[in-house]
Design a protein around this motif. Sequence first.
Motif, PDB file in Angstrom:
ATOM      1  N   MET A 118       0.877  -1.236   0.162  1.00 56.53           N
ATOM      2  CA  MET A 118      -0.033   0.045   0.163  1.00 56.53           C
ATOM      3  C   MET A 118       0.864   1.350  -0.148  1.00 56.53           C
ATOM      4  N   ILE A 119       0.745   2.177  -0.962  1.00 55.38           N
ATOM      5  CA  ILE A 119       1.357   3.418  -0.794  1.00 55.38           C
ATOM      6  C   ILE A 119       0.169   4.751  -0.371  1.00 55.38           C
ATOM      7  N   PRO A 120       0.882   5.240   0.364  1.00 57.59           N
ATOM      8  CA  PRO A 120       0.223   6.365   1.158  1.00 57.59           C
ATOM      9  C   PRO A 120      -0.084   7.335  -0.132  1.00 57.59           C
ATOM     10  N   PHE A 121      -1.173   8.028  -0.042  1.00 54.21           N
ATOM     11  CA  PHE A 121      -1.469   9.002  -1.059  1.00 54.21           C
ATOM     12  C   PHE A 121      -0.542  10.279  -0.967  1.00 54.21           C
ATOM     13  N   TRP A 122       0.212  10.518   0.192  1.00 55.31           N
ATOM     14  CA  TRP A 122       1.130  11.681   0.139  1.00 55.31           C
ATOM     15  C   TRP A 122       2.674  11.220  -0.297  1.00 55.31           C
ATOM     16  N   ASN A 123       2.591   9.807  -0.517  1.00 54.01           N
ATOM     17  CA  ASN A 123       4.044   9.351  -0.792  1.00 54.01           C
ATOM     18  C   ASN A 123       4.083   8.904  -2.109  1.00 54.01           C
ATOM     19  N   ARG A 124       3.125   9.125  -2.928  1.00 55.89           N
ATOM     20  CA  ARG A 124       3.218   8.502  -4.350  1.00 55.89           C
ATOM     21  C   ARG A 124       3.210   9.587  -5.593  1.00 55.89           C
ATOM     22  N   LYS A 125       3.582   8.983  -6.594  1.00 54.64           N
ATOM     23  CA  LYS A 125       3.809   9.884  -7.764  1.00 54.64           C
ATOM     24  C   LYS A 125       3.107   9.182  -8.833  1.00 54.64           C
ATOM     25  N   GLU A 126       2.449   9.877  -9.697  1.00 55.05           N
ATOM     26  CA  GLU A 126       1.821   9.380 -10.954  1.00 55.05           C
ATOM     27  C   GLU A 126       2.873   9.152 -12.031  1.00 55.05           C
ATOM     28  N   LEU A 127       3.077   7.742 -12.399  1.00 62.67           N
ATOM     29  CA  LEU A 127       3.946   7.240 -13.314  1.00 62.67           C
ATOM     30  C   LEU A 127       3.391   7.375 -14.970  1.00 62.67           C
ATOM     31  N   LEU A 128       2.114   6.868 -14.795  1.00 63.67           N
ATOM     32  CA  LEU A 128       1.435   7.016 -16.186  1.00 63.67           C
ATOM     33  C   LEU A 128      -0.126   6.990 -16.171  1.00 63.67           C
ATOM     34  N   VAL A 129      -0.489   7.572 -17.275  1.00 62.07           N
ATOM     35  CA  VAL A 129      -2.057   7.779 -17.622  1.00 62.07           C
ATOM     36  C   VAL A 129      -2.190   7.175 -18.786  1.00 62.07           C
ATOM     37  N   THR A 130      -3.038   6.173 -18.997  1.00 64.71           N
ATOM     38  CA  THR A 130      -3.326   5.638 -20.226  1.00 64.71           C
ATOM     39  C   THR A 130      -4.801   5.286 -20.387  1.00 64.71           C
ATOM     40  N   TYR A 131      -5.149   5.348 -21.939  1.00 66.49           N
ATOM     41  CA  TYR A 131      -6.570   4.471 -21.778  1.00 66.49           C
ATOM     42  C   TYR A 131      -6.498   3.324 -22.405  1.00 66.49           C
ATOM     43  N   ASP A 132      -5.399   2.583 -22.647  1.00 64.28           N
ATOM     44  CA  ASP A 132      -5.083   1.654 -23.379  1.00 64.28           C
ATOM     45  C   ASP A 132      -4.702   0.440 -22.282  1.00 64.28           C
ATOM     46  N   MET A 133      -5.925  -0.564 -22.265  1.00 65.38           N
ATOM     47  CA  MET A 133      -6.045  -1.651 -21.166  1.00 65.38           C
ATOM     48  C   MET A 133      -4.662  -2.731 -21.341  1.00 65.38           C
ATOM     49  N   GLU A 134      -4.292  -2.842 -22.469  1.00 66.47           N
ATOM     50  CA  GLU A 134      -3.074  -3.698 -22.820  1.00 66.47           C
ATOM     51  C   GLU A 134      -1.878  -3.028 -22.345  1.00 66.47           C
ATOM     52  N   LYS A 135      -1.668  -1.547 -22.452  1.00 65.21           N
ATOM     53  CA  LYS A 135      -0.460  -0.828 -22.108  1.00 65.21           C
ATOM     54  C   LYS A 135      -0.445  -0.899 -20.473  1.00 65.21           C
ATOM     55  N   GLN A 136      -1.507  -0.816 -20.040  1.00 63.92           N
ATOM     56  CA  GLN A 136      -1.388  -0.606 -18.404  1.00 63.92           C
ATOM     57  C   GLN A 136      -1.358  -2.243 -17.867  1.00 63.92           C
ATOM     58  N   ALA A 137      -1.533  -3.165 -18.497  1.00 69.10           N
ATOM     59  CA  ALA A 137      -1.320  -4.651 -18.023  1.00 69.10           C
ATOM     60  C   ALA A 137       0.159  -4.852 -18.093  1.00 69.10           C
ATOM     61  N   LYS A 138       0.802  -4.338 -19.267  1.00 66.50           N
ATOM     62  CA  LYS A 138       2.293  -4.381 -19.450  1.00 66.50           C
ATOM     63  C   LYS A 138       2.997  -3.825 -18.519  1.00 66.50           C
ATOM     64  N   VAL A 139       2.314  -2.338 -18.235  1.00 63.22           N
ATOM     65  CA  VAL A 139       3.229  -1.747 -17.083  1.00 63.22           C
ATOM     66  C   VAL A 139       3.097  -2.414 -15.888  1.00 63.22           C
ATOM     67  N   ARG A 140       1.931  -2.832 -15.305  1.00 63.55           N
ATOM     68  CA  ARG A 140       1.780  -3.756 -14.016  1.00 63.55           C
ATOM     69  C   ARG A 140       2.576  -4.845 -14.187  1.00 63.55           C
ATOM     70  N   ASP A 141       2.804  -5.657 -15.232  1.00 69.66           N
ATOM     71  CA  ASP A 141       3.362  -6.801 -15.392  1.00 69.66           C
ATOM     72  C   ASP A 141       5.070  -6.493 -15.006  1.00 69.66           C
ATOM     73  N   ARG A 142       5.365  -5.306 -15.729  1.00 73.54           N
ATOM     74  CA  ARG A 142       7.014  -5.020 -15.622  1.00 73.54           C
ATOM     75  C   ARG A 142       7.099  -4.497 -13.909  1.00 73.54           C
ATOM     76  N   LEU A 143       6.173  -3.786 -13.620  1.00 70.35           N
ATOM     77  CA  LEU A 143       6.345  -3.391 -12.202  1.00 70.35           C
ATOM     78  C   LEU A 143       6.464  -4.326 -11.153  1.00 70.35           C
ATOM     79  N   ASN A 144       5.548  -5.466 -11.262  1.00 72.34           N
ATOM     80  CA  ASN A 144       5.359  -6.641 -10.601  1.00 72.34           C
ATOM     81  C   ASN A 144       6.825  -7.455 -10.489  1.00 72.34           C
TER      82      ASN A 144
END
Length: 78
Positions: free
Chosen positions: A1-27
């Motif tokens: 869990m990342i507290p909202f005061w200690n997080r930074k926006e990495l990516l904004v996308t409308y592409d479901m496949e792209k967000q899945a790839k990003v999540r896979d890499r981060l994991n």
Amino acid sequence: MIPFWNRKELLVTYDMEKQAKVRDRLNAEGIDYKVKVVTPDASMRARFASYTIKQYEYKIYVNKKDYEAARYLLSDLR
């Protein structure tokens, strides 16, 4: 869990496949993240009634300390 005061926006996308790839890499790298899914509100859907495809916006956040490593990890996806 990342507290909202200690997080930074990495990516904004409308592409479901792209967000899945990003999540896979981060994991794979053990980088903690949070995904916020923003759906169009009812007033927006009413205005564009002929536009039937729902556009979901995916916002991915990481801990501030992991931000640079995550950006480097995703540099080829941009």
